[in-house]
Write a protein that holds these residues in place. Sequence first.
Motif, short mmCIF file in Angstrom:
data_model
loop_
_atom_site.label_atom_id
_atom_site.label_comp_id
_atom_site.label_asym_id
_atom_site.label_seq_id
_atom_site.Cartn_x
_atom_site.Cartn_y
_atom_site.Cartn_z
N UNK A 199 7.93 1.54 -0.09
CA UNK A 199 6.59 1.63 -0.68
C UNK A 199 6.18 0.27 -1.22
N UNK A 200 4.87 0.11 -1.41
CA UNK A 200 4.35 -1.10 -2.06
C UNK A 200 3.05 -0.74 -2.75
N UNK A 201 2.76 -1.41 -3.85
CA UNK A 201 1.52 -1.18 -4.57
C UNK A 201 0.35 -1.83 -3.85
N UNK A 224 10.10 5.22 6.79
CA UNK A 224 8.77 5.71 6.49
C UNK A 224 8.14 4.73 5.51
N UNK A 225 6.83 4.55 5.59
CA UNK A 225 6.16 3.62 4.67
C UNK A 225 5.00 4.33 3.98
N UNK A 226 4.85 4.04 2.68
CA UNK A 226 3.75 4.63 1.91
C UNK A 226 3.17 3.58 0.97
N UNK A 227 1.85 3.64 0.81
CA UNK A 227 1.15 2.72 -0.09
C UNK A 227 0.89 3.42 -1.41
N UNK A 228 1.23 2.74 -2.51
CA UNK A 228 0.96 3.27 -3.85
C UNK A 228 -0.48 2.91 -4.22
N UNK A 229 -1.34 3.92 -4.21
CA UNK A 229 -2.76 3.72 -4.46
C UNK A 229 -3.06 4.00 -5.94
N UNK A 230 -3.79 3.10 -6.58
CA UNK A 230 -4.13 3.25 -7.99
C UNK A 230 -5.57 3.72 -8.15
N UNK A 231 -5.86 4.34 -9.28
CA UNK A 231 -7.20 4.87 -9.52
C UNK A 231 -8.27 3.80 -9.44
N UNK A 232 -7.98 2.59 -9.96
CA UNK A 232 -9.02 1.55 -9.95
C UNK A 232 -9.35 1.10 -8.53
N UNK A 233 -8.40 1.22 -7.61
CA UNK A 233 -8.68 0.91 -6.21
C UNK A 233 -9.63 1.94 -5.62
N UNK A 279 0.36 4.36 7.24
CA UNK A 279 1.20 4.69 6.09
C UNK A 279 0.78 6.00 5.42
N UNK A 280 1.75 6.61 4.72
CA UNK A 280 1.42 7.71 3.84
C UNK A 280 0.76 7.18 2.57
N UNK A 281 0.18 8.07 1.81
CA UNK A 281 -0.52 7.69 0.58
C UNK A 281 0.21 8.30 -0.62
N UNK A 282 0.46 7.47 -1.64
CA UNK A 282 0.99 7.94 -2.92
C UNK A 282 -0.04 7.60 -3.99
N UNK A 283 -0.61 8.59 -4.63
CA UNK A 283 -1.59 8.34 -5.69
C UNK A 283 -0.79 8.06 -6.97
N UNK A 284 -0.54 6.76 -7.17
CA UNK A 284 0.50 6.35 -8.10
C UNK A 284 0.16 6.63 -9.56
N UNK A 285 -1.09 6.46 -9.93
CA UNK A 285 -1.46 6.74 -11.32
C UNK A 285 -1.33 8.23 -11.62
N UNK A 286 -1.64 9.07 -10.65
CA UNK A 286 -1.44 10.51 -10.84
C UNK A 286 0.04 10.82 -10.99
N UNK A 287 0.86 10.20 -10.16
CA UNK A 287 2.31 10.42 -10.23
C UNK A 287 2.86 10.05 -11.59
N UNK A 288 2.55 8.86 -12.07
CA UNK A 288 3.15 8.40 -13.33
C UNK A 288 2.52 9.09 -14.54
#
Length: 853
Positions: A199-201, A224-233, A279-288
């Motif tokens: 993964x990468x931010x 597998x690769x996933x992008x950590x997507x943040x709310x501000x993006x 890539x897959x999507x990880x909604x990182x702010x939701x996760x944390x």
Amino acid sequence: MAFKNVAVEPKTGKKIFTQEEVYQATLNYFKGDDLAARVWINKYALKDSFGNIYEKSPDDMHKRLAKEIARIEKKYENPMNEAQIYELLKEFKHIVPQGGPMTGIGNDYQIASLSNCFVVGNEGNSDSYGGIMKIDQEQVQLMKRRGGVGHDLSHIRPKGSPVKNSALTSTGIVPFMERYSNSTREVAQDGRRGALMLSVSIKHPDSEQFIDAKMEQGKVTGANVSVKIHDDFMQSIESGTPYLQQYPIEAEKPVFEKETNASKIWNKIVHNAWKSAEPGILFWDTITRESVPDCYADMGYKTVSTNPCGEIPLCPYDSCRLLAINLYSYVENPFTPEAKFNFDKFKEHVAYAQRMMDDIIDLELEKIDAIIGKIDADPEDDDIKQTERKLWEKIQTKAREGRRTGVGITAEGDMLAALGLRYGVEDATDFSEEIHKTLAVEAYRSSVNLAKERGSFTIYDTEREKNNPMINRIREQDEALYKDMTKHGRRNIALLTIAPTGTTSLMTQTTSGIEPVFMPVYKRRRKVNPNDKDVRVDFIDEVGDSWEEYIVFHHKFVTWMKAKGHRTDKQYSQDELDKLVAQSPYYKATSNDVDWLSKVRMQGRIQKWVDHSISVTINLPSDVEEELVGKLYFEAWKSGCKGVTVYRDGSRAGVLVSNKKEEKKKDDKSSFPTKRPDELEADVVRFQNNKEKWVAFIGLVGDLPYEIFTGLQDDEDGILLPRSVTKGKIIKGHDEEGNSRYDFQYENKRGYKTTIEGLSYKFNPVFWNYAKLISGILRHGMPIHKVVDTVTSLQLDNETINSWKAGVARALKKYIPNGTVAEGTVCGECGSSNVIYQEGCLTCPDCGSSKCG
């Protein structure tokens, strides 16, 4: 040596069963389900390293599991006994430990972890070569113990950053993606390769290169690769404003900043996912924000990445074990007007499942002790063993301190159908949400009760958790439970997940995980001898082999047929089958029928009651527009999903072959010229031969391989070729003495043509002769999968995974038409003979497993 002719293992005195004994007993256990029988035998039956089998059927396995879990129970108050545990496990009816626990509990024949997944990382986010290589070694050490691994690359300096070594500037993220991917491919796990998540931010300046990395043919095939997507993006996309990337990504005063166009990057993510499912999507702010363990982030529980399927976000060196509750088993009078869900029994069993998961942590700690003991006993020098030993010590600490569990479900689709609810519609989603709310509350209640008996996880702190959204939802649902938790603590730092349950669902004979049924009725093929008596030939493939087609019914669809009085022993026409399906609760409720936006919203509603995450795929038909993928992603973000993956039918193949290749149904040798043309379009494929980097130039006619040249890349005597070059032309000419010569020509970034002269001179003479042989059989139109078989059967001195012949075979596999049957091959995961080539990989449509390389 193998003990082939004895019935008892000499050292232990345990009875050894023959393969045929086990197969017949297991086939009978699964009531004639050959696929389920082979899955269990291949993956879960107790075996030693010689292949001797010590369990005759899954019933023996369930007794093994019950005995070991009961042994742990005896350490604590109010223990469950062995008979109680066996009743919950038997026949895969109620509670099903998944993967590592099912294979490893009570298994003294291998020293392996019970954990299904791990995440590793560097303290202080070190991106030195030493730190990066340490992660590589840790990843390999975990995979050899059967674990899937995830780690994040956001700590690596962006490309072009200054470094204090001879390189002067950083190479960025992508080369290390390749390194970690290659390491994964090289680790054997009882016939499987390892599983990796990278993964990468999106904040990282190299995130765009990360997003594109797998689009190049043959790149990063082991991860597998996933992008950590943040709310501000996401907000930048909505508002159309620029987005600021920086390094380090969380620094208040970053050393590097870069303003970028968020919509441009977003469109690239959407396009690549539409084209290749990654890539897959990880909604990182939701996760944390939702993560309970992140309440203890400053104590080492900061979530940094996920396991390979994305359902368990983890901090570095934490691990998780998985268990599924079979939802279908709680439906009384299924497929009748009297059908109802037994909530009382379900609640009782959720409590037992959480208790058993906590026992499995103790069993895992015993396994880790054994692994550390094995490391200490190894004759290697301590400095060689140091990284591995420290790795397991860290994992041991996290497992003992946090006691993380992964209680999940399977058979959601069948449960809904059995209750007369159509997957994806509002009333079905309402009911699913109620099920998962009940599961969450009862699992947390069980963990609190365990804390009363066994003590809470050691760092539990009510004050730290008081503002966590998940904890507050539990509180709103049951104030008394929350007060009990504040008084006694909780046994486990996090409890719940919804994982994919592919092979598990084959043994429960239900739909997988949270997914709808794939198809209630489908066709399979088996190879037949046309000369045998009473054989039926329905299909003859391009090499002349004969196949019989037969109808396979989804198990619970058969249950529905019986409940409605339909015969299950007759041959139905396709029209009759269509009418049957239309009458059933599975109608318009398959993975390809369910409304995509409804499925995303359903995932978001259920996610609120799952403290880890959910592994789910949105299946799309091949003809959907790219814009739909973007809409689904936005809906997933707004619905509260933690991650999402889309799969457009046939999209995997889109990365590796052109549209023309996709349209070609079989190898068309009639289009090959009798005389070699002066110019051929060519693909460039890179591979590794031991530690040497090689490159293959594959001449094409009609999008099929016609000839192949290979040589060393970037060597003093080899081929100097920029990494960006993937296509060109092979031109046949003559040297000054009139001898034939083959040159490779490509256009550089400025549009100028560059020629590499004399490809044939770049060959090792031995490989040159083999390449002439391969080119000869290619030109005569042998089906490509047969050419690959020929290449892999070559007797060369070097038989390693990175050998020349393996590299050439991998290069040629890219051109095998999708759907080509791999004759004589049996799936290593489930034992099915229904194995085909898909995007150059051997793929089993029955269980979904895929083997590349």
